[in-house]
Design an enzyme around this catalytic site. Structure first.
Site, short mmCIF file in Angstrom:
data_model
loop_
_atom_site.label_atom_id
_atom_site.label_comp_id
_atom_site.label_asym_id
_atom_site.label_seq_id
_atom_site.Cartn_x
_atom_site.Cartn_y
_atom_site.Cartn_z
N HIS A 102 -46.25 -23.93 -9.80
CA HIS A 102 -46.50 -23.95 -8.36
C HIS A 102 -45.20 -24.15 -7.58
CE1 HIS A 102 -50.78 -25.59 -9.44
NE2 HIS A 102 -50.58 -24.36 -9.87
N HIS A 168 -62.33 -29.58 -16.55
CA HIS A 168 -61.38 -28.48 -16.36
C HIS A 168 -61.94 -27.22 -17.00
CE1 HIS A 168 -57.72 -26.04 -16.65
NE2 HIS A 168 -57.27 -26.77 -15.64
#
Length: 420
Positions: A102, A168
């Site tokens: 990111h 997740h």
């Protein structure tokens, strides 16, 4: 009836059919004294001596945090860690922001994440997965790649990883070793972790820690340069701390995952024609890339040929990092995208998220309610909606008066499942 979805910072109230099934985790209250609970966990940890007793005054200490796309309450956890280690001078600390692939965080964002006092006193670095000068090669792993981790972390005398534990969609649960791998890894290592074979493995799914290849890889890499101490928490839908897990990385994380699973796994009797989901609100619903997680939760209980309606604000766009948008433009249909990624030779940043997205889109239609323009949503092969109630009305014409509807107000904080 009305229900409120976690959406952005304010939430989104929608009218759903009275017979809709609301699927969400057990509503755990926040701890009455979060600071006391965390400090008690630091002083009486799981499988480890007390944190303060492990760190010498001259040690260089690295604290790894999750980036701004995660709701880890680091504005609380990091100051409490620093208080516990007040025998260490501030200049001996470095905070490593686990960006993975990111973008960097700005100073203003770090203030939001950590508080101004921490930002002013402690050195903070963003992990740069493409900058080999800021990484250390620890050698090969059994998954066929070299292992690169952040140099500041590797060269520290004492290493701490923070995080929060939630379901997740391909690693089973977040937190624990995932803070290190992929949080502060290099791009070569991250790409192997997310390749088509790993992501496509049927055992790489919500809530599964046994024989999950991604968990095997992250654990192996963590053992090559293991954190000396872990501090993870679980959160409720209001982002309050519900439990604290601190101590030895694997033992503490295992206990945290068991706790989260007991409260987040929700059994459904059958699949539904329509599933409405959120993406857990801000910060997880900042972009469309992250919104795939909520869609994946809905995918677990929507019928083949059914419809998913995803409410994710996407205040940060698609986002502006990686190749997510570019890959979506390479083929005309989700099945063609899957064929491309699964070809064996394809290798691009963000392919894992597109792969998971395409699997969902092959199974069901997906509408997106967001702040994005219709054109942007359509280019991602989704159907835009600006009125969820109106869309539900139109879907009734498709599925009939007996249309079944489920709602996941907290999105991927829930693991719905059907025994089939």
């Amino acid at each position: 009836m009305k229900t409120t979805l976690l959406y952005g910072k304010q939430g989104l109230t929608v009218e759903v059919p009275d017979n809709a099934v609301i699927v969400e985790p057990k509503d755990l209250p926040g701890l009455p004294d979060e600071e006391q609970a965390v400090k008690k966990a630091l002083q009486s940890p799981i499988g480890s001596p007390a944190l303060r007793d492990m760190v010498k005054p001259a040690d260089k200490v690295a604290i790894v945090i999750s980036d701004i796309t995660r709701p880890t309450p680091n504005h609380k956890l990091v100051p409490w860690i620093l208080d516990e280690l007040n025998h260490i001078p501030p200049e001996n600390f470095v905070i490593v922001n686990g960006t993975g692939t990111h973008r960097d965080q700005t100073r203003e964002e770090f203030v939001q994440m950590l508080g101004e006092q921490v930002v002013d006193r402690i050195r903070i670095v963003n992990n740069h997965c493409n900058d080999k000068d800021s990484l250390v090669n620890l050698g090969p792993c059994s998954f066929g790649c070299d292992v690169y981790l952040n140099k500041e972390y590797v060269e520290a005398d004492f290493r701490i990883v923070t995080g929060f534990i939630e379901p997740h969609f391909f690693a089973g649960f977040s937190g624990g070793p995932k803070g290190i791998m992929p949080g502060i890894a290099g791009i070569e290592t991250i790409m192997t972790f997310h390749n088509a074979r790993m992501i496509g493995d049927p055992l790489a799914t919500w809530g599964n820690m046994d024989d999950n290849p991604l968990q095997h890889m992250t654990r192996e890499i963590n053992r090559m340069c293991k954190p000396d101490f872990m501090l993870n928490v679980t959160l409720n839908g209001r982002k309050e701390i519900t439990q604290v897990f601190a101590g030895e990385l694997f033992e503490a994380h295992e206990q945290g995952c068991a706790f989260a699973k007991a409260h987040a796994m929700i059994r459904c009797d059958d699949r539904f024609d329509v599933v409405i989901t959120s993406n857990s609100g801000y910060p997880l619903d900042q972009n469309l890339y992250q919104a795939v997680k909520g869609m994946s939760a809905a995918h677990k209980i929507v019928k083949k040929g059914g419809t998913i309606i995803s409410a994710a604000e996407c205040s940060d766009g698609l986002p502006n990092h990686g190749n997510y948008a570019e890959i979506l433009q390479m083929r005309k249909t989700p099945q063609e995208i899957l064929d491309l990624i699964g070809s064996g030779s394809f290798r691009m940043l963000d392919q894992w998220q597109v792969q998971k997205q395409a699997v969902i889109q092959v199974w069901a239609d997906v509408y997106v309610y967001s702040s994005l323009s219709d054109d942007v949503v359509e280019k991602a092969m989704f159907r835009p909606t600006t009125d969820i109630e109106d869309t539900l009305g139109k879907l009734k014409a498709k599925y009939g008066e007996s249309m079944t509807v489920a709602v996941l107000p907290q999105g991927p904080l829930t693991i719905p499942y059907v025994e089939e």
